[in-house]
Design an enzyme around this catalytic site. Structure first.
Site, short mmCIF file in Angstrom:
data_model
loop_
_atom_site.label_atom_id
_atom_site.label_comp_id
_atom_site.label_asym_id
_atom_site.label_seq_id
_atom_site.Cartn_x
_atom_site.Cartn_y
_atom_site.Cartn_z
N HIS A 170 70.10 -44.03 -80.04
CA HIS A 170 71.31 -44.70 -79.54
C HIS A 170 72.06 -43.79 -78.56
O HIS A 170 72.23 -42.61 -78.82
CB HIS A 170 72.23 -45.06 -80.70
CG HIS A 170 71.54 -45.84 -81.79
ND1 HIS A 170 71.46 -47.20 -81.77
CD2 HIS A 170 70.87 -45.42 -82.89
CE1 HIS A 170 70.79 -47.60 -82.85
NE2 HIS A 170 70.41 -46.54 -83.54
N ASP A 188 75.56 -51.59 -77.64
CA ASP A 188 75.33 -50.79 -78.85
C ASP A 188 76.30 -49.60 -78.97
O ASP A 188 76.28 -48.69 -78.15
CB ASP A 188 73.87 -50.28 -78.77
CG ASP A 188 73.51 -49.31 -79.88
OD1 ASP A 188 74.25 -49.22 -80.88
OD2 ASP A 188 72.46 -48.64 -79.74
ZN LIG Z 1 67.17 -49.95 -83.71
#
Ligand SMILES: [Zn+2]
Length: 643
Positions: free
Chosen positions: A453, A280
């Protein structure tokens, strides 16, 4: 009465209208136009048929009109590769590699022939770039072509950019079974209920730590920290080694030291022979470590304890843990909770159903009962922290809420960051809130939000743990992927083993040793959901909308005597979004004269009268005239009525 319809986008207008005398040119034989980019004007290459001295004809030749678009004529055939060799694995990001949203990745295991799909998201799109389009989906053509080999879909977590596309695209490739965890499964099913016509889903609930066999391929799930509970990554076994897909994630840490749970998870992964790590990149433009959720919870707890008036907290409905924490703390302090916004109510219901939230029935009260309690006993949990026009918080801020009116003793917490693209909306929201004299706390002033994130510090740590031969940054705009790649490279990872994805890119790893990206891509243009229709992006439709938004429309209504070709009366003109007609009488009068002249010239000696031909001619002339006079290119729509 014979009403000729307005020209559709598929019709190709005449490049050189013939006038008078002979039979009209058959519309079907006209050469197709090139497919130009929006706003691009056609260059004056076609000089045939130009009449010297006619300014409008000149412009007509150089003018690219938006209402006469044809489809792409030099469309190359879609590329579909042969199945990958038995000693290789193939990765194809179908969406999410050039944007935040519409995540979907296909993995093909050569040894088994299985194709497994990871996530089926969608992306909300801005009104400016695609007017009227609700959201866009990943392109599924490659999966449709290979539907028989698609053995399953793994959904990593319940955010819409990972589950949003499910109702729209699953049936396009045979509705294979979905593998996901409990909460995600409930969220998928909830959404599915809104689309009763789509085929029923087969959902197989899994747990982290579990290994399932999808087709003949073994997949093991591992837990990851993200802004929604039950988020997971997947490790896919192949004879050449494992492919690890992170899903959305960050690290749970204390001042940069990953928690024990993280150490255990990632330490476990490090024991495998990993050939490929896909991770990610969403927050990779930020260095170091992100704010841990713990600190956000502490800050919010502190605020809930100390605020003396009413407290209104705006957050994302998908922030289950944060909402639960807020409710628990409030309950402990004897405060009442009011929930505002359908998605918050739905998700709290789901949280109760899955056992994540356990509270007294009396803690949550309806908004109309607010007056029954002192202000410092009220916490309002609401959607709309992104400034969404119709969400609860905006309605509260703009005096449109039935039961909640703000005053200067209220404290408002915006427990979210600003999603790129929402800056103006959030500014509007803040302005509206401050007009009530409230106290406003947001993520820039205090730790009331943390991202889901990881920053580069976290991402580099994970990459080291996995220790795969190859690495691909994923989920995000190119800038995010590039920063992720750079950070990983700077940590000592060989540059030549990092692959930058594009949507549709075909990446083969042969023998776990060599990486080969195909020159061609599988179809990856976004599909759109537009009201109730789904399909390949209808560029013509979008372009028409863009053109309407930019220069408006100009409708000409004229009755033509089919015997003489003369106008019955002066033509009517309707225009929207183009110019203010009342102040443009001069232009209108000239346009009327030109319309009359063009129609009567075009029909001169024509028998029978071909209204389609006249209409195309009229469109060209009037569009040219308007462009010459106003420098705008409204969509010209002639409606000719033959009588
Ligand atoms: Zn997500």
């Amino acid at each position: 009465m014979n009403t000729a319809p307005a020209p559709g986008p598929a019709r190709n207008p005449s490049p050189a209208p013939r006038r008078g005398g002979g039979a009209p040119r058959a519309t079907t034989n006209r050469p197709p136009r090139r497919f130009d980019r929006p706003g691009e004007r056609r260059r004056p290459t076609d000089r045939r048929g130009g009449r010297p001295g006619s300014a409008t004809r000149q412009i007509q030749r150089i003018l690219r009109r938006p209402n006469a678009l044809s489809t792409r004529t030099t469309r190359t055939a879609d590329y579909y590769p042969e199945p990958v060799a038995a000693n290789a694995v193939r990765i194809i990001p179908l969406g999410g590699a050039e944007e935040v949203g519409r995540n979907m990745l296909a993995m093909e295991v050569g040894a088994t022939g299985d194709i497994i799909v990871f996530d089926v998201g969608f992306q909300f799109v801005s009104e400016d770039s695609s007017p009227g389009v609700d959201y866009i989906l990943p392109n599924t053509k490659y999966l449709e072509k290979n539907a028989a080999r698609v053995k399953g879909v793994v959904i990593t977590h319940g955010h819409l950019d990972h589950i949003g596309g499910i109702p729209f695209v699953m049936s396009r490739f045979g509705t294979p079974p979905i593998y996901t965890q409990n909460l995600t499964s409930i969220m998928i099913q909830r959404r599915q209920e809104e689309y009763p016509d789509v085929p029923k889903l087969e959902i197989i609930e899994v747990e982290t730590g579990q290994t399932v066999t999808i087709g003949s391929t073994k997949v093991t799930f591992f837990p990851v920290t993200h802004s929604i509970p039950f988020s997971m990554g997947a490790s896919i076994e192949t004879p050449q080694g494992n492919v690890v897909i992170s899903g959305d994630l960050k690290l749970d840490h204390d001042d940069g030291i990953p928690s024990e749970r993280e150490q255990k998870t990632w330490g476990g992964l490090s024991k495998n022979k990993n050939i490929f790590f896909i991770a990610d990149s969403t927050n990779a433009e930020k260095d170091g470590f992100s704010i841990p959720e713990k600190r956000v919870n502490q800050t919010l707890e502190e605020i809930i304890k100390t605020v003396s008036g009413r407290l209104i907290i705006g957050t994302f409905a998908s922030q289950f843990e944060r909402m639960i924490r807020i409710i628990e703390v409030a309950e402990k302090l004897g405060k009442k909770i009011v929930t505002e916004g359908r998605s918050i109510k739905t998700n709290l219901e789901i949280a109760e159903k899955t056992g994540l939230l356990k509270i007294e029935k009396s803690t949550v009260i309806p908004a109309q009962d607010i007056g029954n309690y002192p202000p410092d006993k009220i916490v309002i949990l609401t959607t709309g922290a992104q400034g969404e026009e119709f969400a609860a918080l905006m309605r509260i801020a703009t005096h449109q809420h039935k039961h909640i009116t703000l005053n200067e003793r209220d404290t408002i917490v915006l427990s979210s960051s600003v999603i790129p693209g929402n800056e103006i909306a959030v500014q509007k929201l803040k302005d509206n809130l401050y007009r009530h004299g409230v106290t406003l706390i947001h993520y820039r002033s205090s730790d009331v939000h943390s991202t889901g994130h990881g920053n580069t510090g976290e991402l580099v740590w994970m990459n080291k743990q996995v220790g795969a031969k190859f690495f691909m940054p994923y989920y995000g705009y190119y800038s995010m992927l590039a920063c992720h790649a750079k950070a990983v490279e700077q940590s000592g990872f060989p540059r030549e083993n990092i692959i930058m994805p594009d949507n549709g890119k075909i990446i083969d790893i042969v023998d776990g040793e060599t990486l080969h990206a195909h020159k061609e891509k599988v179809p990856s243009a976004p599909m759109i959901v537009d009201g109730f229709t789904i399909g390949d992006i209808q560029e013509v439709v979008i372009r028409d909308r863009q053109s309407l938004a930019k220069d408006g429309m100009f409708v000409i209504i004229a009755s033509v005597n089919l015997k003489t070709g003369k106008l019955r009366k002066s033509p009517d003109i309707i225009s929207r979004g183009f110019i203010y007609l009342r102040e443009s009488q001069d232009l209108l009068n000239q346009a009327r004269l030109l319309i009359k002249k063009t129609i009567e010239d075009s029909t001169q000696g024509m028998n029978p009268i071909d209204l389609d031909y006249v209409k195309n001619n009229l469109t060209d002339v009037i569009a040219g005239f308007l462009f010459q006079r106003t420098n705008k290119a409204p969509m010209v729509i002639p409606v000719l009525i033959g009588m």
